[in-house]
Enzyme design. Structure first.
Site: not given
Ligand SMILES: *Cc1c(COP(=O)(O)O)cnc(C)c1O
Length: 346
Positions: A37, A246
């Site tokens: 994702k 800055y």
């Molecule tokens: C993002 C996500 C994962 C992966 O999680 P990590 O902590 O990055 O390994 C797995 N399952 C779901 C439902 C998620 O939303």
């Protein structure tokens, strides 16, 4: 026209694959998928999906339908699961695309059943109380008439040694007991380290694939994948008492050699690295001095006479250390990586 990219992200494909294989090994008898994702946590979903498919990964998780569509030509589309589920508008295009929804609410279940109830995944909420069917909603017959592949749940605190982990394990086991689905899945990256009881049929790592140390146990095991590099735009010597950047948050104690690099918070090198991050060049460590600005960062090059205008310096982006010095989570460091960086897989 082609301009020389002032900023590049070097991405280690061997490390990505090694991390996935490590997660697969640690998952024991369970198969191992991949959370891709948010453009594979900022790295580039298309490259990541192809590399992981070739390594043997057969389950990919995205959050949005558009993310599924963006990789749908690369792998069999039914290997892509859409975690955020569906709304009315999505049902027809979802069926046309062929990626599999993760149904999270009674309304989503009803929409999918009304559309014919073809293959789906179901999220059960075992205690994160974020997304998924809650125990109080799981009434008799709710899931009848669905062709369920993966019954899943998500851990809230897998990166901590707390009772909530086994409480969720127990609740997930109770909730999924008697529901007909092909596979069960609970563990993310950190959950894999909790041991066999948490693995079920399929694990879903994300962070660790991209070099994140989800738990201390992954130090020295998970390899760094992302290496940002930026061009040295200017090198100058300033005098004692001169201020830097800055709001003058750093003042030179004595004469010093400073270098300005073409990376800033717009590129995901956030202000949390002000006076705390560092760059590397010729094996030397160059501390960030002053505030990180939008497109630029200044480093102390006093002990690095080799560095000259036009060189490329590497920003330290080892996620565990970078997270500690910047007080930004490893997840946010990855997903914050900007679009201006050229991405070079090696
Ligand atoms: C993002 C996500 C994962 C992966 O999680 P990590 O902590 O990055 O390994 C797995 N399952 C779901 C439902 C998620 O939303």
């Amino acid at each position: 026209m082609t301009f020389a990219a002032p900023l590049r992200l070097r991405l280690d494909s061997d490390a990505l694959i090694a991390n996935w294989k490590m997660m697969a090994r640690m998952s024991g008898a369970a198969t191992t998928g991949a959370a891709v994702k948010a453009n594979a946590y900022g790295l580039g979903a298309r490259e990541v999906v192809q590399l992981l498919w070739n390594a043997g990964c057969r389950d990919f998780f995205v959050a949005h339908w558009a993310e599924a569509e963006a990789i749908a030509d690369l792998v069999p589309v039914n290997t892509i699961a859409v975690l955020n589920g569906i709304c009315e508008h999505d049902v027809a295009p979802a069926l046309a695309l062929g990626a599999i929804p993760v149904l999270n609410t009674p309304k989503q279940l009803a929409l999918w059943k009304a559309a014919g109830g073809s293959k789906c995944h179901v999220m059960l909420d075992s205690g994160i109380n974020r997304l998924g069917i809650g125990p109080e909603q799981l009434t008799n017959g709710l899931l009848d008439g669905l062709d369920i592949d993966i019954l899943m749940s998500h851990l809230a605190s897998a990166d901590e040694k707390v009772d909530q982990n086994w409480e969720q394990l127990l609740r997930f086991s109770e909730m999924s007991d008697g529901i007909i689905g092909r596979r069960k899945s609970l563990a993310n990256s950190a959950g894999i380290a909790l041991g066999d009881d948490y693995h079920f049929d399929l694990t879903r790592p994300g962070l660790a694939l991209y070099g994140g140390k989800a738990v201390a146990q992954y130090n020295g095991v998970v390899r760094q994948v992302v290496f940002p590099e930026a061009r040295v735009l200017q090198v100058r010597t300033i005098g004692a008492g001169d201020s830097i950047g800055y709001n003058a948050t750093h003042k030179a104690a004595s004469e010093m050699r400073i270098a300005t690099l073409a990376i800033g918070y717009a590129d995901g090198y956030f202000r949390g690295f002000s006076n705390s991050g560092h760059a590397c060049f010729a094996g030397k460590r160059l501390p960030v001095i002053g505030r990180v600005s939008m497109d630029l960062v200044i480093v102390d090059a006093s002990h690095c006479t080799e560095m000259a205008e036009g060189d490329f310096a590497q920003l330290n982006f080892e996620l565990d250390a970078a997270s500690q010095v910047s007080a930004i989570s490893q997840y946010e460091l990855l997903t914050g990586i900007g679009q201006r960086s050229e991405r070079i897989w090696f």
